[in-house]
Design a protein around this motif. Structure first.
Motif, PDB file in Angstrom:
ATOM      1  N   ARG A  13       0.821  -1.220   0.000  1.00  0.00           N
ATOM      2  CA  ARG A  13       0.000   0.000   0.000  1.00  0.00           C
ATOM      3  C   ARG A  13       0.848   1.260   0.000  1.00  0.00           C
ATOM      4  O   ARG A  13       0.456   2.262  -0.598  1.00  0.00           O
ATOM      5  N   GLU A  14       1.987   1.233   0.666  1.00  0.00           N
ATOM      6  CA  GLU A  14       2.869   2.399   0.666  1.00  0.00           C
ATOM      7  C   GLU A  14       3.457   2.638  -0.725  1.00  0.00           C
ATOM      8  O   GLU A  14       3.620   3.777  -1.152  1.00  0.00           O
ATOM      9  N   ARG A  15       3.780   1.571  -1.427  1.00  0.00           N
ATOM     10  CA  ARG A  15       4.387   1.684  -2.761  1.00  0.00           C
ATOM     11  C   ARG A  15       3.360   2.062  -3.820  1.00  0.00           C
ATOM     12  O   ARG A  15       3.657   2.813  -4.742  1.00  0.00           O
ATOM     13  N   TRP A  16       2.150   1.535  -3.715  1.00  0.00           N
ATOM     14  CA  TRP A  16       1.121   1.746  -4.728  1.00  0.00           C
ATOM     15  C   TRP A  16      -0.045   2.522  -4.132  1.00  0.00           C
ATOM     16  O   TRP A  16      -0.903   1.962  -3.465  1.00  0.00           O
ATOM     17  N   PRO A  17      -0.108   3.826  -4.377  1.00  0.00           N
ATOM     18  CA  PRO A  17      -1.155   4.657  -3.775  1.00  0.00           C
ATOM     19  C   PRO A  17      -2.516   4.453  -4.440  1.00  0.00           C
ATOM     20  O   PRO A  17      -2.621   3.912  -5.546  1.00  0.00           O
ATOM     21  N   ILE A  18      -3.534   4.909  -3.735  1.00  0.00           N
ATOM     22  CA  ILE A  18      -4.877   4.958  -4.318  1.00  0.00           C
ATOM     23  C   ILE A  18      -4.753   5.758  -5.608  1.00  0.00           C
ATOM     24  O   ILE A  18      -4.109   6.801  -5.645  1.00  0.00           O
ATOM     25  N   GLY A  19      -5.344   5.262  -6.667  1.00  0.00           N
ATOM     26  CA  GLY A  19      -5.248   5.915  -7.968  1.00  0.00           C
ATOM     27  C   GLY A  19      -4.440   5.097  -8.950  1.00  0.00           C
ATOM     28  O   GLY A  19      -4.524   5.314 -10.154  1.00  0.00           O
ATOM     29  N   SER A  20      -3.682   4.133  -8.439  1.00  0.00           N
ATOM     30  CA  SER A  20      -2.906   3.282  -9.338  1.00  0.00           C
ATOM     31  C   SER A  20      -3.684   2.003  -9.641  1.00  0.00           C
ATOM     32  O   SER A  20      -4.454   1.516  -8.816  1.00  0.00           O
ATOM     33  N   THR A  21      -3.464   1.474 -10.827  1.00  0.00           N
ATOM     34  CA  THR A  21      -4.112   0.224 -11.227  1.00  0.00           C
ATOM     35  C   THR A  21      -3.658  -0.915 -10.318  1.00  0.00           C
ATOM     36  O   THR A  21      -4.458  -1.775  -9.938  1.00  0.00           O
ATOM     37  N   ALA A  22      -2.374  -0.909  -9.954  1.00  0.00           N
ATOM     38  CA  ALA A  22      -1.844  -1.957  -9.078  1.00  0.00           C
ATOM     39  C   ALA A  22      -2.583  -1.969  -7.746  1.00  0.00           C
ATOM     40  O   ALA A  22      -2.902  -3.032  -7.209  1.00  0.00           O
ATOM     41  N   ARG A  23      -2.880  -0.801  -7.215  1.00  0.00           N
ATOM     42  CA  ARG A  23      -3.581  -0.717  -5.932  1.00  0.00           C
ATOM     43  C   ARG A  23      -5.019  -1.185  -6.076  1.00  0.00           C
ATOM     44  O   ARG A  23      -5.553  -1.890  -5.211  1.00  0.00           O
ATOM     45  N   ALA A  24      -5.688  -0.802  -7.162  1.00  0.00           N
ATOM     46  CA  ALA A  24      -7.069  -1.227  -7.384  1.00  0.00           C
ATOM     47  C   ALA A  24      -7.155  -2.751  -7.452  1.00  0.00           C
ATOM     48  O   ALA A  24      -8.019  -3.369  -6.821  1.00  0.00           O
ATOM     49  N   ALA A  25      -6.243  -3.371  -8.193  1.00  0.00           N
ATOM     50  CA  ALA A  25      -6.236  -4.825  -8.323  1.00  0.00           C
ATOM     51  C   ALA A  25      -5.981  -5.485  -6.972  1.00  0.00           C
ATOM     52  O   ALA A  25      -6.676  -6.436  -6.584  1.00  0.00           O
TER      53      ALA A  25
END
Length: 174
Positions: A13-25
Motif C-alpha cells: 500500500r505504501e508503494r502503490w497509492p490509491i489511484g494506481s491500477t496496481a492498488r485497485a487490483a
C-alpha cells in the motif's frame, strides 16, 4: 502460497497509492478473497439489492457473498475503513462493466496475476494474488468469524476446507 502478512500489505500500500491500477487490483482481490479467474469478472452488476457482492466461483461453482454496501458482519465491524479504501481504489476504474477493465476490455486472468505479482516485487515483497485470498480468509478467522462465514466470503465447497482457517486461528490464540 503463504498468506500475506500485515507488514507486506503495508509495504504494498505504501508503494502503490490509491489511484494506481496496481492498488485497485490488490484491494479488490484482498477484500473479496476472489481468485484471479473470478476477480477479472467482478463489477457493479455483482452487487445485489442488499449491498452484497455475489458471484459464482469458476473453480467450485459455489457462490461467494462479500459485504459491499451492506452492514459488515460482527467480526468485520472494524473493517469499514478498509472497505472504504477498496472502494476509493476502484473509483479509478469506475464506469466499466468490471472493476478492473483495462482500456474498455476485461483484464485477462494471467494479466491480473502478473500485475499483482510484479507490483508486489516492485514493493519489495514476493507475493501472489492467492496469498491475498488466504490473508483475507485468515483475517476472518482471526477476527472471530466462523467456518460458515469463511465459506460464505470465500465460497468454499465444504466446511472442512473452511475449518482449516478457524483451527489455525484457534491454535494461534492458544
Amino acid at each position: 502460497p503463504s498468506s500475506t502478512t500485515a507488514a507486506e500489505i503495508s509495504a504494498y500500500r505504501e508503494r502503490w497509492p490509491i489511484g494506481s491500477t496496481a492498488r485497485a487490483a490488490f484491494e479488490l482481490v484482498f477484500w473479496t478473497a476472489a481468485r484471479t479467474i473470478d476477480a477479472v469478472t467482478l463489477g457493479p452488476r455483482n452487487i445485489d439489492h442488499d449491498g452484497i457482492l455475489i458471484y459464482r466461483q469458476s473453480k467450485v461453482g459455489k457462490p461467494a457473498h462479500v459485504p459491499w454496501n451492506s452492514a459488515l458482519p460482527a467480526f468485520a465491524r472494524g473493517w469499514s475503513a478498509e472497505l472504504q479504501q477498496v472502494k476509493d481504489a476502484l473509483r479509478v476504474t469506475a464506469g466499466g462493466f468490471t472493476f478492473l477493465e483495462a482500456n474498455g476490455k476485461v483484464r485477462s486472468v494471467k494479466g491480473l496475476g502478473n500485475l499483482i505479482a510484479d507490483s508486489a516485487r516492485t514493493a519489495g515483497i514476493s507475493k501472489s494474488a492467492h496469498g491475498l485470498r488466504k490473508s483475507r480468509l485468515t483475517a476472518i478467522a482471526e477476527a472471530g468469524g466462523t467456518a460458515h462465514a469463511i465459506m460464505a466470503w470465500g465460497g468454499h465447497q465444504t466446511l472442512q476446507e473452511a475449518e482449516r482457517y478457524t483451527r489455525a486461528a484457534q491454535l494461534k490464540k492458544l
